[in-house]
Scaffold this active site. Structure first.
Site, short mmCIF file in Angstrom:
data_model
loop_
_atom_site.label_atom_id
_atom_site.label_comp_id
_atom_site.label_asym_id
_atom_site.label_seq_id
_atom_site.Cartn_x
_atom_site.Cartn_y
_atom_site.Cartn_z
N ASN A 260 1.66 2.87 -22.73
CA ASN A 260 0.90 3.69 -21.78
C ASN A 260 -0.48 3.11 -21.53
O ASN A 260 -1.30 3.04 -22.45
CB ASN A 260 0.79 5.14 -22.28
CG ASN A 260 2.06 5.91 -22.05
OD1 ASN A 260 3.15 5.38 -22.20
ND2 ASN A 260 1.94 7.17 -21.67
N TYR B 227 14.37 3.36 -14.27
CA TYR B 227 13.15 2.54 -14.18
C TYR B 227 13.20 1.42 -15.22
O TYR B 227 13.00 0.25 -14.88
CB TYR B 227 11.93 3.43 -14.40
CG TYR B 227 10.67 2.65 -14.70
CD1 TYR B 227 10.10 1.81 -13.75
CD2 TYR B 227 10.05 2.76 -15.95
CE1 TYR B 227 8.95 1.09 -14.03
CE2 TYR B 227 8.90 2.05 -16.24
CZ TYR B 227 8.36 1.21 -15.27
OH TYR B 227 7.22 0.50 -15.56
N LEU C 173 0.81 -1.23 0.00
CA LEU C 173 0.00 0.00 0.00
C LEU C 173 0.84 1.27 0.00
O LEU C 173 0.34 2.35 0.38
CB LEU C 173 -0.98 0.02 1.19
CG LEU C 173 -1.99 -1.13 1.24
CD1 LEU C 173 -2.89 -0.97 2.47
CD2 LEU C 173 -2.82 -1.21 -0.02
N ARG D 13 3.31 8.59 -27.63
CA ARG D 13 3.18 7.34 -26.90
C ARG D 13 2.00 6.53 -27.43
O ARG D 13 1.06 7.06 -28.01
CB ARG D 13 2.97 7.60 -25.40
CG ARG D 13 4.17 8.24 -24.72
CD ARG D 13 5.36 7.30 -24.64
NE ARG D 13 6.49 7.89 -23.93
CZ ARG D 13 7.49 8.54 -24.51
NH1 ARG D 13 7.50 8.72 -25.83
NH2 ARG D 13 8.49 9.02 -23.77
N ARG E 24 12.39 16.26 -19.69
CA ARG E 24 12.85 15.48 -18.54
C ARG E 24 13.91 14.50 -19.01
O ARG E 24 13.85 13.98 -20.13
CB ARG E 24 11.68 14.69 -17.93
CG ARG E 24 10.64 15.53 -17.28
CD ARG E 24 9.52 14.68 -16.69
NE ARG E 24 8.87 13.85 -17.71
CZ ARG E 24 7.74 13.19 -17.52
NH1 ARG E 24 7.15 13.24 -16.34
NH2 ARG E 24 7.21 12.47 -18.48
N ASP F 70 13.43 10.62 -21.23
CA ASP F 70 12.19 10.45 -21.98
C ASP F 70 12.47 10.25 -23.47
O ASP F 70 12.90 11.19 -24.15
CB ASP F 70 11.28 11.68 -21.82
CG ASP F 70 10.42 11.63 -20.59
OD1 ASP F 70 10.35 10.56 -19.97
OD2 ASP F 70 9.81 12.66 -20.26
N ILE G 183 6.91 -7.78 -0.97
CA ILE G 183 7.41 -8.95 -1.70
C ILE G 183 8.82 -9.33 -1.29
O ILE G 183 9.29 -10.42 -1.66
CB ILE G 183 7.35 -8.73 -3.23
CG1 ILE G 183 8.22 -7.53 -3.64
CG2 ILE G 183 5.93 -8.55 -3.70
CD1 ILE G 183 8.41 -7.41 -5.15
N ALA H 63 3.89 -5.39 -8.46
CA ALA H 63 4.43 -4.54 -7.40
C ALA H 63 5.74 -3.90 -7.86
O ALA H 63 6.73 -4.59 -8.07
CB ALA H 63 4.66 -5.36 -6.14
N ASN I 93 13.63 -1.76 -4.98
CA ASN I 93 12.23 -2.18 -4.98
C ASN I 93 11.85 -3.02 -6.19
O ASN I 93 11.12 -4.00 -6.06
CB ASN I 93 11.33 -0.94 -4.91
CG ASN I 93 11.30 -0.31 -3.54
OD1 ASN I 93 10.56 -0.74 -2.66
ND2 ASN I 93 12.12 0.70 -3.33
#
Length: 321
Positions: A169, A140, A33, A218, A278, A281, A52, A73, A91
């Site tokens: 997307n 990412y 959460l 996208r 950014r 991208d 996890i 997740a 993560n």
């Protein structure tokens, strides 16, 4: 089947969990959460709050007889990953390794992974096919690619069955169920926030890309089409060992085009603020989903930008009513 859905209190994970239950599967949702809401867990699914990376928790869950795992997740903000790459590798990559190790120990070998188009980076050609070079331009995408590489080795050495689904997307909503991130970072809900007066404007990051109107392009896919693809992949793993598919519409829209479509669908004025690019991208990301169509018979059923935005707008108005 009894399916463990990690991140199943999120937008995509919760929608997939909902569709799994519609098809008669028994669903256990595991979510910490941190960026999700308990209310997004579908009625009838068992909810377990936890992480996890918690090996003891996973051991107890897998001891109950899990037939497969759908793994959503993850942290998902590309821009943030270029400021705090360490939390993305912890993560998204390291925690997923703990999950995979727990699956191996329990003998669970059917795994559907929420990957990303960000593994491709700046593509050499569009539409992007699954055999395109994998060169992420942000942390990412790299954190997800590392998981794909782990999965490849687990398959080769342990016979681990997996499907890696590379999203573009995802947008749109089902009745009573839509995009609800905290904080929100995705274009369409941010635009709709402006239409509702909850934000002053929508920010365009970069207007000098090599595209017709200078803004990023996208490929948008409706979340229900995405969920159907997950179920097809889960079923296919009963007879196949390794699946890698793009999921998208096969056509792209620029940031400006999405804003104009939202203005048309909502009938609201939507102010724009133009800012510099950014980091990380890519200019254009458009999928070729021909492979999953040929092999599994998947085809988007909600492909128009107007339909995607329209369903999201209906949800967006309801959630703040």
């Amino acid at each position: 089947m009894r399916i463990l859905v990690t991140g199943g209190a999120g937008y995509i994970g919760g929608t997939v969990a909902h569709v799994l239950m519609e098809h008669g599967h028994d669903v256990i949702v595991l979510d910490n959460l941190c960026h999700a809401r308990r209310s997004m867990v579908p009625t009838g699914a068992e909810f377990v709050e936890g992480d996890i990376a918690d090996r003891a928790l996973l051991k107890n869950l897998f001891a109950r007889g899990i037939d497969g795992v759908m793994h959503f997740a993850a942290l998902i903000e590309a821009g943030e990953s270029m400021k705090k790459p360490e939390i993305y590798f912890r993560n998204n990559t390291a925690s997923t390794l703990a999950l995979l190790e727990s699956m191996l120990e329990a003998g669970v070998k059917r795994f559907v992974f929420s990957s990303t188009a960000a593994v491709y980076g700046e593509p050499e050609s569009v539409p992007i096919r699954e055999d395109a070079p994998l060169r992420p331009t942000n942390a990412y995408g790299e954190s997800k690619l590392l998981v794909e590489q782990m999965l490849s080795w687990f398959h080769r050495i342990h016979g681990f069955r997996y499907a890696s689904l590379r999203y573009f997307n995802v947008a749109g909503a089902l009745p009573g169920r839509g995009e609800d991130h905290e904080p929100e970072s995705h274009l369409i809900p941010l635009i709709l926030d402006v239409a509702l007066g909850r934000r002053g404007n929508i920010k365009i990051f970069g207007n000098d890309y090599p595209t017709p109107d200078g803004t990023c392009i996208r490929d948008y896919i409706h979340v229900h089409d995405l969920a159907r693809a997950h179920l097809l992949a889960l079923d296919a793993l009963g007879g196949r060992e390794r699946l890698i598919y793009n999921l998208g519409n096969g056509s792209g829209f620029s940031v400006r085009q999405v804003i104009e479509a939202a203005r048309s669908m909502t009938g609201r004025a939507i102010s724009v603020e133009e800012l510099p690019r950014r980091a990380g991208d890519p200019a254009v990301l458009i999928a070729s989903s021909e492979k999953i169509g040929t092999e599994l018979g998947w085809k988007p059923q909600h492909s128009s930008l107007e339909e995607i935005i329209g369903s999201a707008w209906e949800w967006h108005q309801q959630r703040y009513a």
